[in-house]
Scaffold this motif. Structure first.
Motif, PDB file in Angstrom:
ATOM      1  N   GLU A 130       2.196 -32.171  14.039  1.00 31.47           N
ATOM      2  CA  GLU A 130       1.642 -30.822  13.947  1.00 31.47           C
ATOM      3  C   GLU A 130       2.078 -29.938  15.112  1.00 31.47           C
ATOM      4  O   GLU A 130       2.144 -28.720  14.977  1.00 31.47           O
ATOM      5  CB  GLU A 130       0.113 -30.865  13.920  1.00 31.47           C
ATOM      6  N   GLY A 188       4.973 -29.690  16.397  1.00 32.73           N
ATOM      7  CA  GLY A 188       6.324 -29.185  16.197  1.00 32.73           C
ATOM      8  C   GLY A 188       7.277 -29.772  17.215  1.00 32.73           C
ATOM      9  O   GLY A 188       6.870 -30.202  18.296  1.00 32.73           O
ATOM     10  N   PRO A 189       8.561 -29.784  16.889  1.00 30.65           N
ATOM     11  CA  PRO A 189       9.534 -30.455  17.760  1.00 30.65           C
ATOM     12  C   PRO A 189       9.675 -29.820  19.145  1.00 30.65           C
ATOM     13  O   PRO A 189       9.833 -30.531  20.134  1.00 30.65           O
ATOM     14  CB  PRO A 189      10.849 -30.372  16.981  1.00 30.65           C
ATOM     15  N   ASP A 190       9.626 -28.496  19.233  1.00 33.11           N
ATOM     16  CA  ASP A 190       9.782 -27.859  20.552  1.00 33.11           C
ATOM     17  C   ASP A 190       8.622 -28.211  21.466  1.00 33.11           C
ATOM     18  O   ASP A 190       8.816 -28.597  22.618  1.00 33.11           O
ATOM     19  CB  ASP A 190       9.898 -26.337  20.412  1.00 33.11           C
ATOM     20  N   ARG A 191       7.399 -28.080  20.962  1.00 31.72           N
ATOM     21  CA  ARG A 191       6.217 -28.379  21.782  1.00 31.72           C
ATOM     22  C   ARG A 191       6.152 -29.862  22.105  1.00 31.72           C
ATOM     23  O   ARG A 191       5.788 -30.245  23.216  1.00 31.72           O
ATOM     24  CB  ARG A 191       4.944 -27.913  21.062  1.00 31.72           C
TER      25      ARG A 191
END
Length: 161
Positions: free
Chosen positions: A56, A58-61
């Motif tokens: 949930e 996301g890849p950046d976070r």
């Protein structure tokens, strides 16, 4: 407790929910026994329940969080949990200890090298690598790293599912 982070199941979830004070938060990381937030709120006065899946974020976070965790380890703020290594022939003793929650950290079963062969001394040294939690997002990241960067060629991804 103000906050409980949980990854248990069954009556252990209920026992953990009982620890949260009214107005507290219960964060469920496990996938084995996810509860309905409305039912939890009705049964445990003022407790906010939230099941969380790392995807949930996301890849950046997720990348930011992982870099921060690495930084915390490198700076000494966080330290690795103890590692208990047991000869696989003593697996019964290791599992008995684990069943009594008599350990802190990780327990690892070690398979001794066959007579006349060299033991694998590092990741990528020719042996097998087991990634527990391997079907999750983080397991996939670890697997790609092991194959792409460390040269591992024999990899097992293990999941509770």
């Amino acid at each position: 407790m103000d906050v409980v982070v949980d990854s248990l199941a069954g009556e252990l979830v209920d026992a953990s929910l009982g620890l949260v004070r009214p107005g507290g938060r219960f964060v469920e990381l496990g996938k084995a026994d996810v509860r309905d937030p409305g039912e939890v709120a009705a049964a445990y006065e003022g407790v906010t329940y939230r099941a969380f899946d790392l995807v949930e974020a996301g890849p950046d976070r997720m990348g930011e969080m992982l870099r921060e965790v690495v930084r915390l380890f490198e700076s000494g703020v966080l330290t690795r949990l103890p590692l208990g290594v047991w000869d696989v022939r003593r697996a019964g003793e290791a599992f008995a200890l684990m069943s009594r929650a008599g350990h802190v950290g990780k327990l690892v079963l070690d398979v001794p090298a066959a007579t006349g062969t060299a033991a694998v001394s590092s990741v990528g040294g020719g042996g097998w690598v087991l990634v527990s939690g391997g079907s999750g997002v983080l397991g996939g990241v670890v697997a790609r790293y092991l194959v792409g960067v460390r040269g591992v060629r024999r990899l097992v991804l293990l999941s509770r599912g």
